[in-house]
Design a protein around this motif. Structure first.
Motif, PDB file in Angstrom:
ATOM      1  N   SER A  64      -5.856  -3.285   3.887  1.00  0.00           N
ATOM      2  CA  SER A  64      -6.565  -4.431   3.311  1.00  0.00           C
ATOM      3  C   SER A  64      -8.076  -4.390   3.493  1.00  0.00           C
ATOM      4  CB  SER A  64      -6.024  -5.741   3.911  1.00  0.00           C
ATOM      5  OG  SER A  64      -4.638  -5.872   3.690  1.00  0.00           O
ATOM      6  N   GLY A  65      -8.543  -3.600   4.460  1.00  0.00           N
ATOM      7  CA  GLY A  65      -9.973  -3.577   4.726  1.00  0.00           C
ATOM      8  C   GLY A  65     -10.386  -4.726   5.631  1.00  0.00           C
ATOM      9  N   ASN A  66     -11.687  -4.905   5.804  1.00  0.00           N
ATOM     10  CA  ASN A  66     -12.228  -5.953   6.668  1.00  0.00           C
ATOM     11  C   ASN A  66     -13.149  -6.872   5.883  1.00  0.00           C
ATOM     12  OD1 ASN A  66     -10.984  -5.073   9.032  1.00  0.00           O
ATOM     13  ND2 ASN A  66     -12.658  -3.671   9.522  1.00  0.00           N
ATOM     14  N   GLN A  79      -3.743  -9.547  -1.134  1.00  0.00           N
ATOM     15  CA  GLN A  79      -4.360  -8.373  -0.555  1.00  0.00           C
ATOM     16  C   GLN A  79      -4.177  -7.210  -1.537  1.00  0.00           C
ATOM     17  OE1 GLN A  79      -6.094  -8.689   2.057  1.00  0.00           O
ATOM     18  NE2 GLN A  79      -5.392 -10.678   2.770  1.00  0.00           N
ATOM     19  N   VAL A 122     -11.693 -10.052   2.134  1.00  0.00           N
ATOM     20  CA  VAL A 122     -11.028  -8.881   1.565  1.00  0.00           C
ATOM     21  C   VAL A 122     -10.482  -9.148   0.171  1.00  0.00           C
ATOM     22  CG1 VAL A 122     -10.456  -7.860   3.788  1.00  0.00           C
ATOM     23  CG2 VAL A 122      -8.881  -9.502   2.759  1.00  0.00           C
ATOM     24  N   LYS A 157     -22.426  -0.825   0.786  1.00  0.00           N
ATOM     25  CA  LYS A 157     -21.148  -0.337   1.285  1.00  0.00           C
ATOM     26  C   LYS A 157     -19.983  -0.947   0.508  1.00  0.00           C
ATOM     27  CE  LYS A 157     -18.398   0.014   5.515  1.00  0.00           C
ATOM     28  NZ  LYS A 157     -18.353  -0.280   6.981  1.00  0.00           N
ATOM     29  N   VAL A 158     -20.083  -2.239   0.211  1.00  0.00           N
ATOM     30  CA  VAL A 158     -18.990  -2.909  -0.515  1.00  0.00           C
ATOM     31  C   VAL A 158     -19.230  -2.906  -2.026  1.00  0.00           C
ATOM     32  CG1 VAL A 158     -18.408  -4.360   1.453  1.00  0.00           C
ATOM     33  CG2 VAL A 158     -20.054  -5.197  -0.223  1.00  0.00           C
ATOM     34  N   LYS A 186      -6.319  -2.826   8.639  1.00  0.00           N
ATOM     35  CA  LYS A 186      -7.632  -2.344   8.223  1.00  0.00           C
ATOM     36  C   LYS A 186      -7.500  -1.302   7.125  1.00  0.00           C
ATOM     37  CE  LYS A 186     -11.943  -0.512  10.104  1.00  0.00           C
ATOM     38  NZ  LYS A 186     -12.662  -0.097  11.334  1.00  0.00           N
TER      39      LYS A 186
END
Length: 222
Positions: A88-90, A31, A137, A107-108, A85
């Motif tokens: 590490s984000g989603n 992560q 992630v 977005k990513v 969240k």
């Protein structure tokens, strides 16, 4: 010379111990917070090796402070989804039913060329044959083919009619209901509780559910 050998051996031992305490993961599976800690440990470990005037103990203390912080964050991330969240984000769906989600791609910050390369690495060459592609992630891409393009399995022989592919997503994690998942599935917490009755959310370690209502439940060990 002997001092250098001893200092190197001490630093090597404590760095190995620190990495071992953080858990067994390859660099690509880490992560973001784990990768940051690993990089910082390598930088701190190099200081007493390059500068013999620096006490080894200072480096060891700094390394284990980072490990302690990482362990605390990991425990908090297990208990609180908001912490996970943030740190590490989603995972995000970038292909849905053979259609690229362009807004999510932006977005990513994933280009179409990057996406195609990730698909080719897994042996997929036609986007229209893909039901779902999920960008994890850690940067990996998980792919689910549409039912009609999947290799036939023994369990599929009794039912050769292709079914619509649905994406199972976690709705309960370690006893906590994931409201974001319920919104995506368009169901309420009350309806979810009826689905799992007579069990309670706090009894469940992991539950996944898809749009077709197919569920999988793993209960907590007692």
């Amino acid at each position: 010379m002997i001092v250098t050998v001893i200092r190197t051996a001490v630093v090597y031992f404590f760095v190995t111990l620190a990495i071992r305490l953080m858990g067994k993961r390859q660099i690509g599976d880490m992560q973001p917070n784990e990768l940051v800690v690993t990089l910082l440990i390598s930088e701190i470990a190099a200081i007493p090796l390059q500068d013999s005037t620096q006490p080894v103990l200072n480096g060891v203390v700094a390394i284990f402070m980072l490990v302690i912080i990482e362990i605390i964050i990991s425990v908090l991330a297990m208990k609180f989804l908001a912490v996970r969240k943030i740190m590490s984000g989603n995972s995000v769906v970038v292909i849905n039913d053979g259609i690229i989600d362009q807004k999510m791609m932006k977005k990513v910050r994933l280009t179409v060329i990057d996406l195609i390369e990730l698909l080719r690495e897994q042996g997929y060459f036609k986007i229209e044959e893909i039901a779902f592609a999920i960008l994890e992630v850690n940067g990996d891409l998980s792919v689910i083919e549409k039912a009609q393009y999947r290799p036939l399995k023994t369990g599929d022989i009794e039912n050769l009619e292709p079914e619509s592919a649905t994406l199972p997503i976690p709705v309960i994690s370690d006893g906590v209901i994931i409201n974001e998942s319920l919104i995506n599935l368009n169901i309420s917490p009350e309806k979810l509780k009826k689905i799992i009755f007579p069990a309670l959310p706090q009894d469940i370690f992991l539950m996944t559910l898809d749009a077709a209502g197919t569920k999988e439940i793993i209960f907590k060990e007692k």
